[in-house]
Each structure stands twice: as C-alpha cells, then as structure tokens.
Write a protein that holds these residues in place. Structure first.
Motif, PDB file in Angstrom:
ATOM      1  N   THR B  64       1.003  -1.145  -0.109  1.00 22.00           N
ATOM      2  CA  THR B  64      -0.096   0.037  -0.074  1.00 22.00           C
ATOM      3  C   THR B  64       1.035   1.237   0.161  1.00 22.00           C
ATOM      4  N   GLY B  65       1.889   1.199   0.865  1.00 28.32           N
ATOM      5  CA  GLY B  65       2.682   2.278   0.869  1.00 28.32           C
ATOM      6  C   GLY B  65       3.510   2.688  -0.734  1.00 28.32           C
ATOM      7  N   ALA B  66       4.068   1.564  -1.063  1.00 21.20           N
ATOM      8  CA  ALA B  66       4.619   1.822  -2.236  1.00 21.20           C
ATOM      9  C   ALA B  66       3.787   2.285  -3.412  1.00 21.20           C
ATOM     10  N   SER B  67       2.371   1.550  -3.453  1.00 21.65           N
ATOM     11  CA  SER B  67       1.711   2.003  -4.491  1.00 21.65           C
ATOM     12  C   SER B  67       1.267   3.307  -4.268  1.00 21.65           C
ATOM     13  N   ALA B  68       0.817   3.534  -3.129  1.00 22.91           N
ATOM     14  CA  ALA B  68       0.121   5.050  -3.122  1.00 22.91           C
ATOM     15  C   ALA B  68       1.481   5.959  -3.386  1.00 22.91           C
ATOM     16  N   LEU B  69       2.523   5.955  -3.090  1.00 22.80           N
ATOM     17  CA  LEU B  69       3.715   6.769  -3.198  1.00 22.80           C
ATOM     18  C   LEU B  69       3.926   6.957  -4.777  1.00 22.80           C
ATOM     19  N   LEU B  70       3.848   5.902  -5.361  1.00 25.37           N
ATOM     20  CA  LEU B  70       4.069   5.970  -7.207  1.00 25.37           C
ATOM     21  C   LEU B  70       2.665   6.667  -7.659  1.00 25.37           C
ATOM     22  N   ALA B  71       1.355   6.232  -7.159  1.00 23.51           N
ATOM     23  CA  ALA B  71       0.259   6.728  -7.898  1.00 23.51           C
ATOM     24  C   ALA B  71       0.006   8.210  -7.482  1.00 23.51           C
ATOM     25  N   LEU B  72       0.536   8.673  -6.448  1.00 26.71           N
ATOM     26  CA  LEU B  72      -0.134  10.065  -5.970  1.00 26.71           C
ATOM     27  C   LEU B  72       0.701  10.865  -7.215  1.00 26.71           C
ATOM     28  N   PRO B  73       2.126  10.998  -7.267  1.00 26.77           N
ATOM     29  CA  PRO B  73       2.573  12.007  -8.266  1.00 26.77           C
ATOM     30  C   PRO B  73       2.221  11.608  -9.608  1.00 26.77           C
ATOM     31  N   ILE B  74       2.088  10.395 -10.060  1.00 22.82           N
ATOM     32  CA  ILE B  74       1.822  10.132 -11.540  1.00 22.82           C
ATOM     33  C   ILE B  74       0.498  10.499 -11.646  1.00 22.82           C
ATOM     34  N   GLY B  75      -0.621  10.214 -10.556  1.00 22.80           N
ATOM     35  CA  GLY B  75      -1.877  10.633 -11.019  1.00 22.80           C
ATOM     36  C   GLY B  75      -2.001  12.092 -11.093  1.00 22.80           C
ATOM     37  N   THR B  76      -1.678  13.020  -9.956  1.00 23.56           N
ATOM     38  CA  THR B  76      -1.610  14.108  -9.780  1.00 23.56           C
ATOM     39  C   THR B  76      -1.052  15.133 -11.209  1.00 23.56           C
ATOM     40  N   ALA B  77      -0.103  14.361 -11.850  1.00 19.31           N
ATOM     41  CA  ALA B  77       0.552  14.923 -13.079  1.00 19.31           C
ATOM     42  C   ALA B  77      -0.487  14.711 -14.143  1.00 19.31           C
ATOM     43  N   ALA B  78      -1.054  13.517 -14.223  1.00 29.32           N
ATOM     44  CA  ALA B  78      -1.967  13.326 -15.132  1.00 29.32           C
ATOM     45  C   ALA B  78      -3.367  14.354 -15.098  1.00 29.32           C
ATOM     46  N   ALA B  79      -3.614  14.539 -13.746  1.00 33.81           N
ATOM     47  CA  ALA B  79      -5.062  15.091 -13.500  1.00 33.81           C
ATOM     48  C   ALA B  79      -4.904  16.686 -14.003  1.00 33.81           C
ATOM     49  N   LEU B  80      -3.651  17.057 -13.721  1.00 37.45           N
ATOM     50  CA  LEU B  80      -3.396  18.505 -13.851  1.00 37.45           C
ATOM     51  C   LEU B  80      -3.353  18.759 -15.587  1.00 37.45           C
ATOM     52  N   ALA B  81      -2.551  17.681 -16.321  1.00 34.09           N
ATOM     53  CA  ALA B  81      -2.633  17.865 -17.676  1.00 34.09           C
ATOM     54  C   ALA B  81      -4.017  17.581 -18.219  1.00 34.09           C
TER      55      ALA B  81
END
Lengths: 348, 261, 264
Positions: B64-81
């Motif tokens: 959970t820790g690793a996937s949240a740490l990965l998904a948060l920046p990746i998803g934030t960048a995608a959402a902004l785009a």
C-alpha cells in the motif's frame, strides 16, 4: 368603487438561522395592479416572493389570498403563476409539454390542453416552437415560454422573480415593454421582484422599496422618486445629494460655511432646527451670472446622453449635478450653482 | 413517514452484517451464540498473534505504501494535464484512465500473473505493487482532477505577475490549493489498496500475500470468530477514517453530493 | 504532454497484461505444465460447452437481478442523502453508506456468511451457499456505489424545477415522478451499468457465499487458473468477461459523451 386586495401579508417575519430575512412585512396587493418589490440583494424581496408562493414558511404573520389564510397551504395548492429567474423550464420536456404541465396536473382534457397551449404561445408571440426543447431556444424565447407556462393555468396572481435579469440590455428593454403589454391584456394581478430601479419605475403601478427585511416605502413610481420617505429610498432610487442644514427662518436655511439658500418645503421651518435636505442632480443648475453660488468643478463624467458634474461650493460642500449637453468643463474650473427653492426634499 | 421507515430499513440492511460481525468478535466460544454467553477478547488475541496475519500485515504496509507513493505523483500530474490542457478526445482519455475501475479483477489478476511468470517475478512484491498502482490510479486522478478543476487559473497568473517563477507558483499557489484533492486521493489510494483482494489473490504467494488474501484463506479453512475480530478492527479503522474525512474535508464535496438550493 | 506520460506508462503496463491474457486464451494448454503449446481455438470452444455456458448464463441472470434490486433499494437512500433537510441526517447516511464501501470485499462477505449461516437467526429458507444468499450479498455489495452515483445525480437536479412544478399545481408525489426522477435518469443509467459490469465479474461474494455451489464467471476463472493451473482455459473465460465489460464501457462512454459527461 374600492379596490380589492388580492394578496395580503400581515406582520410576516422570517429568519434563516440568525439572519432576519423579513422583519415584519405588511403589504396589500390590489386587483389588477403590477407591484414591484425593489431593493438591493439581501433586502428580503425574494424571501417575500417565496413566502407568497409557499416555498418558505413565515415564522410569524399571515399570508392571505382573496381574504383566505393560505399561510400553511403548500405551494401546489396556491394556484399562483410563477416565472423563475432561471425560468426553470423542464429540460426533459418540449416547449409544449412545459406549457401543458400545469393543465395536466389539473386533469384538463388533452384536446383542451392542446388548444390552451397554442393560445398561450400565441399570447407570448412564440408560435412554431412547440416541439422544441428549451435548450434550443434563446434566452428571450425561454422567458416567453416560462411566461406562457405560468399564465396558461389562469393563476390568480403572477409572480415574477427578476424576470429580465438574465437578458442582455437591448432585449431587456424590449421585453420590459412587452411584459407590461401582456400584463395589461391579461389584466392579471402581478408581483415582481427586481433590484433594477429603472425596471421598477418603468413597469410598476406601485413600488415597494425594501431594505433589511422591511418595506421602507410603498407608492406609485413618481411618488417614490419625487418624495422619498427615507434616506435609504432617496439613495437607492436615483442619485441625490444630501445636505445637513439648519433653519434660519421658515423659508431659509444655512447649508454650511455661511451659505444661505431659500427653500420651499411643505411645512414652515422653525428657526434653529436641524434639517436634512435632499436635492436631485437634475435639479441643480449650473451656469454663470448674478445670484449664483460660487463653486469649482471637481469632477466630470461624460455618459453619452447626459454628463455628471461634481461641484464643490466655496464652503466645501460637494454637490452632484447632471446636465444634458457635454459642457466644456474640467476639474478646477470655476462655475456658478443655483439651487431652486422648490428642488429640496426633506428627509426624516 | 413511510419514506423514513423505508430508508431506515434499507440502512438497517446495509449495516446488519457489520453489527453481527462486531457481536461475533466478542463471542467467547467458537460456535456463535446469541445472546453471547459472555464477553471475550480471545479472538482479538488470536487475530493479532496469528503468524500469517502478521506477515500479511507487513506485506500490506509495503504494498500500500509503495503503490500510494507511486500513484500520487503520477496521478496528480495526469489530472493537471487533463484538466488544464484541452486535449483532443478528452472524454476518451478519461475513459482510458478510469478503465481499471471497471475491467474485471480476474482479468487484470490473471494478466499480471501471466506476465509475472514470464519474467520470473512470481514471488516478488514488485508485481503486487505495480498491479496496485494500476488499480489505485483512477481514484487519484479523479480526486485531484476535481480540485484542479475548481482551481482558478487566474490565481496562478496573479502569482506570476507578482514575480513568482513557475516552480514557485506551483509550490506556493497550485499545490496548497490542491491540498484537499491530494488528501482525498491519498485516502482513496490507501483504502482501495488495503482492501484490494481479487487481483492480489492471483499475483501473490504465501510469502507476499497481503491481509485480504490471508483473511480469505483463513475464512475458507477455519470457521472460528478470529476473522470477526480482525474484521471489527478493519471496520473500526474505516469508520474513523471516513468520519475524520467527513469532519475535516466534507465528504459531500469530494463525492459531488452538494446541496443545490 | 510530459505530465501525462507516467500515467500513460502505467496504462501501457495494464494493456500489456491484458494482451498477455488474450494471447494465452488462444494457446494450447499442456496439462501439468505452465508452458503452453501452439495456437488453438480449443479454450474458446470450451467456454461454449453447455457446462460452462450455464455459468455464463447464471452470471448474466445474477447480474441483471442484482442491478434491478440494487437500483430499487438504493434510490430511496440516495434521495434521502441528497435531499434531507437536516445536515446531521445527511452526514449520518453518508457515513453509514460509505463505511461498507470502504470496508473491503472480504470483510463484508465474511460478515454475510455470519448473518446467513449462523445458528442463532432462523431463516425460513436456506440462504448460505444458495443463489438467493449470493444475490443478497451482491446487492449489499453494490448498494454503496449505486447510492453515491444516484445521490450525486439527484443533488444536481436544480430544486427550482421542483418548485416550478409545485407552483403549477403538482403535489409532491407528482413532482417526484414527473420532474425529479426523469431528471435523475443519467444517474440511474450510469449507476445501473456500473453495477451490472461490476457484478458480472464479481468474485469474492459468489466464492464465499456460493460455497462452490453457485459459480459466476470469475469463480471459474479462478478455479481454472489457481486450482487446475490451466491458464489458457482460464484466460479464455477472463476474455469473455473482458469483452462484455468493454462492450458496456463503450456504451457508458458514448452515453456520457452525449450528455456532456455531467454524471461521470
């Protein structure tokens, strides 16, 4: 022949939490008249409309329609026609279905509904749109459909919430005239809410000027404009300058800095008393010559059909004046000011 | 009135299992009885000391820790785009990014299992972590996109006009204003990952398995209320998380159930 | 579009995994081995045998029933959630609705095993390890999602429309049927499709509440993949579930694009 009161509010109070929206409203709307509820946003005019319509229950007081107490009667049983600010045309129905809505609720026969819908759309001059959806119509057309939908049920009273606010300026002016015409033809008692003084002055038979949950003044447009009962009414309707003065004798006051002016008020003044006088900018005369007060121009705003000139008397008192033409004036120019004796209004 | 009774009954239906689980967890005997013969914490003790649960809990934290740490920046960048730059076919892009929500878990699980076998990663946390990142990403993108859509671009222009360079604008204006969305994204990511079961069942071994998989195995093999105790702990933690979120962030806003008057 | 790249990468990973699955569905199964043989249609043929077709039919039937029952059971709660005048009631409903949403499939399914199979509630008919029990579990599992989607749709129905209907003489019940319900239809449609698609690939609920006697597609996929180690056969089944899901997804996407994505 005495005029019949159709809608009456008696001591209506309404609070939302700690906010007093209505602080005791008494109002009688007369058969066939077009009454405007005028005031700034938050003055309680929309709440008043909601109380009449049955969308908001008053905390205190009564609502009467044709003498019958309807305070606790739900909206769907009040038989009023309402045009909403956003028009609230049902997006999932065609124009015809929208107009037919109230008739279907009343169990009117289909053939009769069709005839009434056609007639109502003709009244608002919108033939040939019956099968369209509201989203396919312009704002002005939507407004007419909303009007047709409200009128087709032959309501006792027509309520309009900021009916012209959503239209652009040109359309607003033509719709204003048309609205008045339709109301005259149908002869229906109408109450409309507006924050626009021109709309109220131009449309209404009587205006109720509201402020902070109260009615400050109720009267025909001319009376409200020419004899404002309170400072609020004077400020809200039309521009004006307020002068703090004290009386020298029955017909002369001093308006600061030793400047004396003659006034003609409905009552004689008592020497030494303080009075608050109001003067409309179009009654202030500018020019040169003997008998005029010396002043200086402090600001000029050109507005097309007229020009607003701010002047400062030698005593430091500032006045607003409007002139028809565009005078070649600039800040600092000396100018003479005349304040006609009958131009003053006394404010409580 | 009838409406209220109906809503009450339906909500009762929804909460009934939770209530039964909580009662069962304090039951002193292995066979459930009602009313219970007494109160006992032995199943809690059992749940907290069972070695496979402990190992699975550690795995859960890692995954959970690793996937949240990965998904948060990746998803934030995608959402902004997605929110900021009007791409062609934006609806299609959104559908693609939200697709893990609706693709059958067994298909994703089996697909990742086949891939893992091909690359010899069967007993590796990396497979679980990448699968969880895929599953969590839609929630992150959704949550951040809502915040980003509400962010007035004029605020960033104002900051730039006041002399802030792009990096500073992002740190001092954009990021603070996205905070509710980021927090919701993190919350969703953690909750989804911690509870993920189907995909994890396919791609985990006895060594890498996370808590829901271990719980599933336990339920299939044993019938004592140890699971009830563990479930109660899960439910308790969830209630606290949901309650705190509602309190501080307002769930209605996050879930778009606003009150339009 | 650099910002989009990492997310695209993640989606590519998913696409590769699904491609591997589709590839396996047409490869020959070698019993006792994870290696595969050459191209074959035998796996897909197997899906169409009467034995397996029954599982697909059961899955369709259970999914349809679940969708209808979930819709009927969720609308009143969603309506109360969206329209209750008391903020406290709304908050309470929201927390009670969301908690199961966040508790996870295993805990919730286990809880239903306790409710349906315990010794102290006497059910008039046997429910655990029967289709009825699975149905109850599936409806319970789908309700939070449906409620949230419906509540979002209902809360976006402008109340002015309801006032307008009332001013035209419609009593509250009529206002609901003629205005509120029709205007919340986008939510009804997308909620139903989401629930149907999810139920179609439901796994833990039929696995635990069906007890091997009630099987849906996902249970067959798991049996073949993890118990029989027949990955190609399993992949063929998963591919069927995938195809149905994508079909539904395409329908939803088109509907959302048409309505401007308001209910997404």
């Amino acid at each position: 022949m005495t005029a019949k009161t159709v809608v009456a509010l008696e001591g209506v109070e309404k609070a939302y939490g700690s906010v007093r929206a209505l602080a005791g409203i008494d109002l009688g709307v007369i058969e066939g008249e077009l009454l405007a509820l005028l005031g700034p946003s938050g003055c309680g005019k929309t709440t008043t409309l909601n109380v009449i319509a049955g969308f908001a229950a008053p905390d205190r007081g009564r609502v009467l329609i044709d003498g019958a107490d309807v305070t606790t009667r739900p909206a769907w049983q009040r038989g009023l026609g309402i045009v909403f600010q956003s028009y609230a045309l049902f997006p999932h129905m065609t124009v015809a279905e929208n107009v037919a809505f109230g008739l279907r609720e009343r169990g009117v026969a289909p053939a009769e509904i069709a005839a009434s819908v056609t007639e109502a759309l003709a009244l608002v001059r919108l033939p040939g749109v019956a099968t369209l959806r509201p989203a396919q119509l312009s704002g002005g057309m939507q407004q007419r459909v909303a009007l047709a939908r409200a009128l087709v049920i032959r309501p006792r009273v027509l309520l309009l919430d900021e009916p012209l606010a959503a239209l652009d300026r040109k359309l607003r002016e033509s719709m204003r005239a048309e609205l008045k015409e339709i109301q005259r033809v149908v002869g229906i008692t109408t109450i409309f809410v507006t924050h626009d003084q021109h709309e109220a002055l131009g449309l209404a038979d009587r205006i109720a000027v509201m402020n902070a949950g109260r009615i400050e003044q109720l009267g025909p447009p001319r009376e409200v404009y020419e004899r404002p009962a309170t400072r609020f009414v004077a400020d809200f309707i039309g521009a004006s300058t307020l002068l703090e003065a004290h009386a020298l004798d029955a017909r002369t006051v001093e308006i600061g800095g030793g400047l004396r002016v003659d006034v003609r008020l409905p009552r004689p003044l008592v020497a030494g008393e303080r009075v608050r006088l109001l003067i409309r900018p179009e009654r202030v005369e500018l020019g040169e010559g003997a008998g005029m007060l010396a002043a200086r121009v402090s600001g000029v705003m050109y507005l097309g059909d007229h020009t607003e000139v701010q002047v400062e008397l030698s005593s430091g008192v500032r006045l607003l004046a409007t002139v028809r033409a565009a005078p070649p004036l600039g800040p600092g120019d000396p100018i003479g000011v005349r304040l006609p004796a009958d131009a003053f209004l006394e404010i409580a | 009135m009838i409406g209220r009774v109906i809503v009450g009954l339906l909500v009762g239906f929804m909460t009934l299992p939770t209530i039964v689980v909580v009662i069962a967890s304090f039951n002193p005997t292995a066979i459930l009885a009602f009313p219970p013969a007494g109160l006992s914490l032995r199943w809690y003790e059992n749940a907290l000391t069972y070695p496979q649960f402990r190992r699975a809990a550690v795995n859960s934290v890692i995954v959970t820790g690793a996937s949240a740490l990965l998904a948060l920046p990746i998803g934030t960048a995608a959402a902004l785009a997605l929110v900021r730059h009007p791409l062609r076919g934006r609806g299609l892009w959104s559908a693609v990014f939200l697709s893990p929500l609706i693709i059958p878990g067994v298909a994703i699980g089996l697909g990742f299992l086949i891939l893992a076998a091909r690359f010899g990663l069967l007993a590796n946390h990396a497979v679980l972590i990448s699968a969880h990142t895929v599953l969590v990403l839609p929630f992150v993108i959704r949550s951040v996109a809502v915040s980003a859509a509400n962010l007035d671009p004029q605020l960033e222009r104002a900051a730039a006009s006041l002399g802030a360079r792009p990096g500073r604008v992002f740190r001092r204006v954009t990021l603070p204003l996205l905070r509710p969305g980021l927090f919701a994204a993190l919350l969703f990511a953690v909750i989804v990952s911690v509870n993920e079961f189907v995909v994890s069942l396919f791609v985990s071994t006895r060594v890498t398995e996370i808590l829901p998989v271990a719980m599933f195995t336990y339920v299939v093999n044993y019938t004592d209320p140890t699971m009830a105790a563990l479930s109660t702990l899960f439910i308790g933690a969830t209630f606290v998380a949901v309650f705190l979120t509602d309190r501080f962030l307002g769930l209605s806003g996050i879930l778009h159930i606003e009150d339009h008057r | 579009m650099i910002l989009l790249l990492p997310a695209v990468g993640v989606m590519v990973l998913l696409a590769v995994a699904l491609a591997a699955l589709l590839q396996f569905s047409v490869l020959e199964f070698i019993p006792g081995s994870l290696r595969t043989g050459g191209l074959t249609t035998r796996n897909l043929d197997a899906v169409l045998t009467p034995l397996y077709l029954r599982y697909i039919w059961d899955t369709v039937l259970l999914s349809a029933l679940t969708t209808v029952l979930t819709l009927v059971a969720s609308y009143p709660v969603a309506y109360a959630l969206a329209r209750s005048r008391s903020a406290r009631v709304r908050s309470l409903l929201l927390v009670l609705t969301l908690a199961p949403f966040f508790t996870g499939a295993i805990v919730r399914t286990y809880a239903w095993m306790l409710v349906l199979g315990n010794t102290f509630i006497r059910w008039p008919v046997k429910l655990l390890f029967e289709p009825a029990g699975v149905l109850i579990g599936l409806v319970h599992f789908s309700m939070p999602t449906m409620i949230l989607i419906l509540a979002a749709a209902i809360s976006h129905v402008d109340r002015t429309y309801e006032r307008a209907a009332a001013s035209l003489g419609a009593r509250p019940r009529r206002v609901f049927w003629r205005v509120t319900l029709p205007l919340s239809m986008p939510g009804v449609a997308s909620g139903s499709l989401v629930v149907f698609a999810w139920t179609f690939s439901a796994f833990p609920t039929p696995e635990l509440l069906g007890g091997g006697r009630v099987k849906m597609i996902a249970n067959v996929v798991k049996d073949l993949a993890l118990d029989a180690f027949n990955w190609p056969g399993s992949a063929a089944f998963a591919a069927v579930a995938l195809a149905v899901t994508f079909l539904l997804l395409a329908v939803v996407t088109r509907a959302l694009v048409r309505t401007g994505g308001a209910a997404a």
